[in-house]
Design a protein around this motif. Structure first.
Motif, mmCIF file in Angstrom:
data_model
loop_
_atom_site.group_PDB
_atom_site.id
_atom_site.type_symbol
_atom_site.label_atom_id
_atom_site.label_comp_id
_atom_site.label_asym_id
_atom_site.label_seq_id
_atom_site.Cartn_x
_atom_site.Cartn_y
_atom_site.Cartn_z
ATOM 1 N N ILE A 59 0.834 -1.209 0.000
ATOM 2 C CA ILE A 59 0.000 0.000 0.000
ATOM 3 C C ILE A 59 0.865 1.255 0.000
ATOM 4 N N THR A 60 1.886 1.297 0.863
ATOM 5 C CA THR A 60 2.673 2.529 0.994
ATOM 6 C C THR A 60 3.703 2.706 -0.117
ATOM 7 N N GLN A 61 4.424 1.664 -0.483
ATOM 8 C CA GLN A 61 5.498 1.804 -1.465
ATOM 9 C C GLN A 61 5.010 1.725 -2.908
ATOM 10 N N PHE A 62 4.039 0.845 -3.159
ATOM 11 C CA PHE A 62 3.584 0.630 -4.529
ATOM 12 C C PHE A 62 2.207 1.219 -4.793
ATOM 13 N N GLU A 63 1.612 1.824 -3.776
ATOM 14 C CA GLU A 63 0.315 2.503 -3.878
ATOM 15 C C GLU A 63 -0.760 1.615 -4.505
ATOM 16 N N LEU A 64 -0.810 0.364 -4.071
ATOM 17 C CA LEU A 64 -1.848 -0.543 -4.547
ATOM 18 C C LEU A 64 -3.153 -0.269 -3.812
ATOM 19 N N SER A 65 -4.247 -0.503 -4.482
ATOM 20 C CA SER A 65 -5.547 -0.356 -3.823
ATOM 21 C C SER A 65 -5.781 -1.563 -2.921
ATOM 22 N N LYS A 66 -6.813 -1.479 -2.119
ATOM 23 C CA LYS A 66 -7.121 -2.595 -1.219
ATOM 24 C C LYS A 66 -7.490 -3.845 -2.003
ATOM 25 N N THR A 67 -8.163 -3.661 -3.126
ATOM 26 C CA THR A 67 -8.549 -4.805 -3.962
ATOM 27 C C THR A 67 -7.316 -5.478 -4.557
ATOM 28 N N SER A 68 -6.411 -4.680 -5.116
ATOM 29 C CA SER A 68 -5.185 -5.237 -5.688
ATOM 30 C C SER A 68 -4.342 -5.901 -4.616
ATOM 31 N N ASN A 69 -4.314 -5.289 -3.449
ATOM 32 C CA ASN A 69 -3.582 -5.866 -2.334
ATOM 33 C C ASN A 69 -4.163 -7.224 -1.958
ATOM 34 N N GLY A 70 -5.473 -7.330 -1.964
ATOM 35 C CA GLY A 70 -6.127 -8.603 -1.675
ATOM 36 C C GLY A 70 -5.803 -9.661 -2.706
ATOM 37 N N PHE A 71 -5.739 -9.253 -3.992
ATOM 38 C CA PHE A 71 -5.382 -10.205 -5.040
ATOM 39 C C PHE A 71 -3.946 -10.703 -4.875
ATOM 40 N N VAL A 72 -3.033 -9.796 -4.536
ATOM 41 C CA VAL A 72 -1.637 -10.197 -4.325
ATOM 42 C C VAL A 72 -1.541 -11.165 -3.151
ATOM 43 N N MET A 73 -2.226 -10.856 -2.057
ATOM 44 C CA MET A 73 -2.182 -11.738 -0.888
ATOM 45 C C MET A 73 -2.829 -13.093 -1.202
ATOM 46 N N GLY A 74 -3.909 -13.085 -1.983
ATOM 47 C CA GLY A 74 -4.534 -14.347 -2.398
ATOM 48 C C GLY A 74 -3.609 -15.170 -3.273
ATOM 49 N N TYR A 75 -2.905 -14.490 -4.182
ATOM 50 C CA TYR A 75 -1.946 -15.169 -5.053
ATOM 51 C C TYR A 75 -0.819 -15.796 -4.227
ATOM 52 N N LEU A 76 -0.316 -15.050 -3.256
ATOM 53 C CA LEU A 76 0.730 -15.593 -2.389
ATOM 54 C C LEU A 76 0.220 -16.778 -1.581
ATOM 55 N N GLY A 77 -1.036 -16.721 -1.163
ATOM 56 C CA GLY A 77 -1.627 -17.836 -0.432
ATOM 57 C C GLY A 77 -1.744 -19.084 -1.294
ATOM 58 N N VAL A 78 -2.171 -18.893 -2.544
ATOM 59 C CA VAL A 78 -2.280 -20.033 -3.464
ATOM 60 C C VAL A 78 -0.901 -20.645 -3.726
ATOM 61 N N LEU A 79 0.105 -19.790 -3.926
ATOM 62 C CA LEU A 79 1.466 -20.307 -4.115
ATOM 63 C C LEU A 79 1.948 -21.068 -2.888
ATOM 64 N N ASN A 80 1.594 -20.576 -1.725
ATOM 65 C CA ASN A 80 1.972 -21.251 -0.485
ATOM 66 C C ASN A 80 1.331 -22.638 -0.391
ATOM 67 N N VAL A 81 0.051 -22.719 -0.734
ATOM 68 C CA VAL A 81 -0.653 -24.009 -0.696
ATOM 69 C C VAL A 81 -0.047 -24.978 -1.704
ATOM 70 N N ILE A 82 0.228 -24.486 -2.908
ATOM 71 C CA ILE A 82 0.803 -25.350 -3.939
ATOM 72 C C ILE A 82 2.173 -25.863 -3.503
ATOM 73 N N SER A 83 2.997 -24.956 -2.988
ATOM 74 C CA SER A 83 4.349 -25.386 -2.622
ATOM 75 C C SER A 83 4.326 -26.347 -1.443
ATOM 76 N N GLN A 84 3.472 -26.105 -0.462
ATOM 77 C CA GLN A 84 3.460 -26.987 0.701
ATOM 78 C C GLN A 84 2.700 -28.287 0.443
ATOM 79 N N SER A 85 1.740 -28.274 -0.441
ATOM 80 C CA SER A 85 0.953 -29.478 -0.683
ATOM 81 C C SER A 85 1.587 -30.394 -1.724
ATOM 82 N N PHE A 86 1.951 -29.819 -2.843
ATOM 83 C CA PHE A 86 2.377 -30.640 -3.967
ATOM 84 C C PHE A 86 3.890 -30.748 -4.095
ATOM 85 N N LEU A 87 4.579 -29.615 -4.045
ATOM 86 C CA LEU A 87 6.018 -29.658 -4.288
ATOM 87 C C LEU A 87 6.771 -30.375 -3.183
#
Length: 116
Positions: free
Chosen positions: A55-83
């Motif tokens: 939010i502060t450095q890249f001036e993302l909106s709350k919606t974009s911030n939520g998408f980034v956090m969701g993407y990181l969560g999905v990557l976390n699930v994939i890496s911990q579950s499958f990889l």
């Protein structure tokens, strides 16, 4: 057995604490436990501060911030579950695993540096 632990939480917690005390008397285990605690704490602080940084450095909106956090969560699930499961099942040698991780990290950094 699990329900026994749930209903006897006091006994479970006291057994856990006594086991940690027994293990912490071994110097190498104490070093390992301390290292894991520090690394876990650092990772937790980093993950919890990513939204503020975005939010502060890249001036993302709350919606974009939520998408980034969701993407990181999905990557976390994939890496911990499958990889991790794949590496465990494949029983890769440690040297091969480290080489694979370094190549993956290097290619990700190169692609991130080229992308604008």
């Amino acid at each position: 057995p699990f329900l026994h632990l749930v209903f006897n939480q006091k006994t479970f917690i006291s057994d856990f604490i006594s086991e940690v005390k027994n293990l912490s008397s071994i110097p190498s285990v104490t070093f390992l436990m301390t290292s894991m605690f520090i690394c876990s704490m650092g990772a937790t602080i980093y993950r919890s501060n990513i939204p503020f940084l975005l939010i502060t450095q890249f001036e993302l909106s709350k919606t974009s911030n939520g998408f980034v956090m969701g993407y990181l969560g999905v990557l976390n699930v994939i890496s911990q579950s499958f990889l991790i499961n794949y590496v465990h099942v494949a029983r890769m040698p440690e040297r091969q695993l480290v080489s694979l991780l370094l190549m993956t990290t290097g290619s990700a950094l190169v692609s991130a540096s080229v992308t604008e």
